[in-house]
Motif scaffolding. Structure first.
Motif: not given
Length: 307
Positions: A224-252
């Motif tokens: 979420i922190n990363i997507l928020k940083a991208i959104k702050k930089k590009f406030p008028n853009e949406k996220i079309l795709s998320v790709v890669g290692g997201l390190h959520l394997k131990k997320a609750s």
């Protein structure tokens, strides 16, 4: 008469140049953003080697070629050859962070023609150790030869930096208090002291007409922190795709629920999700339950994605 002929020739030449320029511009406009997975923990098709690591080849619409990470060994080179991809004369190699499963392939840097510049946060050079109870201490920083071969071409990057046309490197991402940050188990010292916050974590953001394609190495700064940083930089853009290692394997389940909820607020029409490496089957299953099989897919060596 001479002036008339001269003017006619000039007009003819200008018209020809305009047609050529239009053709070239049109060719670039029709060229898609293309992403090819050279290394991942699993394969998307038969015939591809796998290992614990990430390496992604990126072909920008302007014809420039980039590499995000290099996996642990030379598997990214083998898979690139299998896919008919040349890694010669890259515009650059972007390193998501200094762990060996993302930088180990730089040990084979001398085999890459063109001596491409290597971009990364200055802290990718720091030694790190993986310390777990009842397990041997593991050196998990960049291997010695990777350091040796790339130090001359290394270009340190902080904060948000434009590396190419529509191609941005996000690092030093602000981490909100109490936000999910997968940084446990890594230390600066072999005895398990000096917890490492992995501040060198970085993500690529690529602008397309339909939205931003975010390519993660591991997402240690927090999804979420990363997507928020991208959104702050590009406030008028949406996220079309998320790709890669997201390190959520131990997320609750609660963390995954928040991740999906935030994704809902920033995703573009036609949103896709390709999770691999450290994403975790639990995370992929959670996102798939919400968005469906057509949107959420595993990454895998050999997969090719076009936008």
């Amino acid at each position: 008469m001479r002036n008339y002929l001269r003017n006619k020739i000039i007009v003819s030449i200008l018209t020809t140049l305009l047609v050529m320029l239009t053709a070239v511009t049109g060719a670039f406009a029709d060229t898609p953003l293309k992403i090819s997975v050279l290394c991942d923990d699993k394969a998307a098709a038969e015939g591809f080697a796998t290992e614990h690591g990430v390496s992604i080849f990126i072909e920008l619409p302007n014809g420039h070629h980039w590499l995000l990470d290099t996996g642990t060994t030379n598997i990214y080179l083998e898979n690139a050859e299998h896919m008919g991809i040349s890694l010669d004369n890259l515009s650059g190699i972007a390193i998501s962070h200094g762990h060996d499963d993302h930088t180990g392939g730089l040990t084979f840097y001398p085999s890459l023609k063109g001596a491409p510049p290597v971009y990364g946060h200055p802290y990718i050079w720091h030694k790190q150790y993986g310390v777990k109870k009842n397990a041997p201490v593991r050196i998990c920083g960049m291997p010695y030869l990777a350091r040796k071969y790339t130090q001359a071409t290394f270009k340190p990057v902080n904060n948000v930096t434009k590396l190419d046309e529509g191609f941005y490197f996000f690092t030093d991402v602000p981490r909100e208090t109490d936000s999910y940050q997968p940084i446990q188990g890594k230390f600066f010292n072999e005895d398990g002291t000096g917890p490492c916050p992995i501040i060198d974590d970085a993500t690529l953001a690529i602008k397309t007409p339909e939205g931003i394609v975010a390519i993660f190495g591991c997402g240690h700064a927090g999804y979420i922190n990363i997507l928020k940083a991208i959104k702050k930089k590009f406030p008028n853009e949406k996220i079309l795709s998320v790709v890669g290692g997201l390190h959520l394997k131990k997320a609750s389940p609660e963390v995954l629920k928040k991740a999906v909820a935030y994704t809902d607020t920033v995703k573009a029409k036609g949103f896709t999700f390709y999770g691999g490496h450290c994403t975790g089957e639990n995370a992929i299953a959670h996102f798939r339950k919400v968005y469906g099989d057509k949107v959420v897919k595993p990454l895998g060596a050999g997969r090719v994605i076009e936008y």
